[in-house]
Design an enzyme around this catalytic site. Structure first.
Site, PDB file in Angstrom:
ATOM      1  CD  GLU A  75      -2.643  -1.661   0.268  1.00 35.19           C
ATOM      2  OE1 GLU A  75      -2.818  -0.850  -0.656  1.00 35.19           O
ATOM      3  OE2 GLU A  75      -3.164  -2.791   0.288  1.00 35.19           O
ATOM      4  CG  LEU A  76       2.809   2.896  -2.957  1.00 34.82           C
ATOM      5  CD1 LEU A  76       2.452   4.057  -3.883  1.00 34.82           C
ATOM      6  CD2 LEU A  76       4.226   2.408  -3.268  1.00 34.82           C
TER       7      LEU A  76
END
Length: 425
Positions: A148-149
């Site tokens: 999810e960065l």
């Protein structure tokens, strides 16, 4: 004048579908997955997106005389599903790897939130994923892409300690401030760790707005898109366009012309003197513009660019706390099925399904339904962990116990060898 470089990276992640798991099954049924739903979903992705897109990219690489380059981040659970249900996709990625124009990124194996909840688990999963990538594609990753960065200065420092040269991050305003995402940056304390920032507008223009007829810039053509990049200030040299791979053929149906758009991108870029680059090449070719500080944790899953999609309510927090409370006990276990289940039930998606606002693609009717189903599964899993190492025993005692057991196993092994040698004589 600086040369502009486009860095494409595509994310492939699909969690295992969890079956409807009732309260009365706790303690009786230790299999948590809906195999039919998992296979159906991965086959849909393979047929409509992954295989056509891989073929398109392979054609682009050859037709551009290897001028086109890109990167992929494929979660461990997705790789396992592809190996089981669609090995032809693994073969097509191997073919892409042989071109020398594709980089594979490393991420937590289960696409988990471990970087936030348990540093050692995060490190273990990254190492496990790196080995998987190397085993499958013969490529040792050098760039980290967290699930999810998710990013902070602390996570960046951990990435550096693990030996990674670069990390890819969401280009939110909370980190960038007045700065542009179109440069290479470095960690404030570890200058050798380079940071690449996603241009979320240009990325989302493809993912969400490509076929939206109400969008003021519809239709989106390759020449228009590349012109936007060419029109950016001359000194801006790195444009990071990162999106889910299912955009090609699934989120944007093939009939929309999305693959033709992708095919036309390299030609239009060459016309404007724009090159393509992988994340690792960016760190080698470009100079860092400045340091970039992220004291608070950010992500890419919501407008707020924070963790609220996964940790924003009491349901999510309770599930996550109970899950990660047994981390060390699971690591002491040698039960392979238990350890694999531990990995798979960590996928971030299960916690997003519990969100009241951002539960997109959820198979559940409500956040509460997602929570109840997951907690039933987790309750059974915790019973299994407790059967291996009771919660009444402290972790220090468990470590001592494990050391004793290991020493005993070695002694038994040595005695067995000695007995075998003696009998042989």
């Amino acid at each position: 004048m600086n040369m502009k470089n486009i860095c494409f990276y595509f994310q492939l992640h699909l969690p295992y579908a969890l079956k409807r798991y009732r309260f009365f099954e706790i303690g009786n049924d230790h299999y948590y997955y809906d195999d039919f739903q998992t296979e159906e979903t991965i086959r849909l992705l393979v047929e409509k997106s992954y295989l056509p897109a891989n073929k398109t990219i392979l054609d682009i690489i050859h037709h551009s005389n290897k001028a086109f380059k890109c990167a992929f981040s494929i979660s461990g659970c997705t790789l396992e599903q592809l190996e089981q249900y669609a090995p032809e996709v693994i073969d097509s990625f191997r073919e892409l790897a042989t071109t020398g124009c594709v980089e594979f990124l490393v991420e937590p194996y289960a696409h988990s939130l471990a970087s936030v909840f348990n540093e050692l688990e995060f490190e273990r999963q990254v190492q496990l994923h790196a080995k998987k990538i190397e085993d499958l594609f013969g490529y040792r990753p050098t760039t980290l892409r967290n699930a999810e960065l998710i990013y902070s200065d602390e996570i960046g420092e951990k990435a550096y300690q693990m030996g990674y040269q670069s990390i890819v991050v969401e280009g939110g305003r909370d980190i960038l401030g007045w700065k542009s995402a179109h440069y290479l940056y470095h960690h404030p304390h570890k200058k050798n760790l380079k940071i690449l920032m996603r241009d979320y507008k240009l990325s989302d223009d493809i993912t969400f707005r490509f076929s939206d007829k109400s969008w003021t810039d519809y239709p989106l053509t390759a020449d228009k898109y590349i012109q936007w990049i060419a029109n950016a200030p001359a000194e801006e040299e790195l444009i990071n366009i990162w999106l889910g791979y299912e955009t090609f053929g699934l989120k944007q149906d093939a009939s929309s012309g999305i693959l033709d758009f992708l095919k036309a991108i390299p030609y239009q870029a060459i016309v404007h003197g724009i090159e393509f680059i992988t994340p690792t090449e960016a760190t080698q070719k470009l100079e860092s513009k400045d340091s970039l500080s992220a004291p608070y944790t950010s992500a890419w899953g919501s407008e707020e660019k924070d963790l609220s999609s996964w940790t924003g309510n009491d349901l999510q927090q309770e599930a996550l706390q109970k899950l990660y409370a047994v981390t060390e006990r699971v690591h002491l276990c040698k039960h392979k099925t238990l350890k694999r289940d531990w990995l798979m039930i960590q996928s971030s998606d299960y916690f997003r399904y519990m969100s009241h606002r951002n539960a997109y693609n959820s198979p559940y009717d409500s956040a509460y339904d997602a929570f109840v189903n997951y907690m039933n599964i987790l309750s059974d899993f915790l019973l299994r962990v407790d059967a291996e190492y009771p919660s009444s025993i402290e972790n220090e005692e468990l470590n001592a116990l494990l050391k004793t057991i290991t020493e005993q196993e070695k002694e038994i092994s040595n005695l067995t060898k000695q007995l075998y040698t003696k009998n042989k004589k």
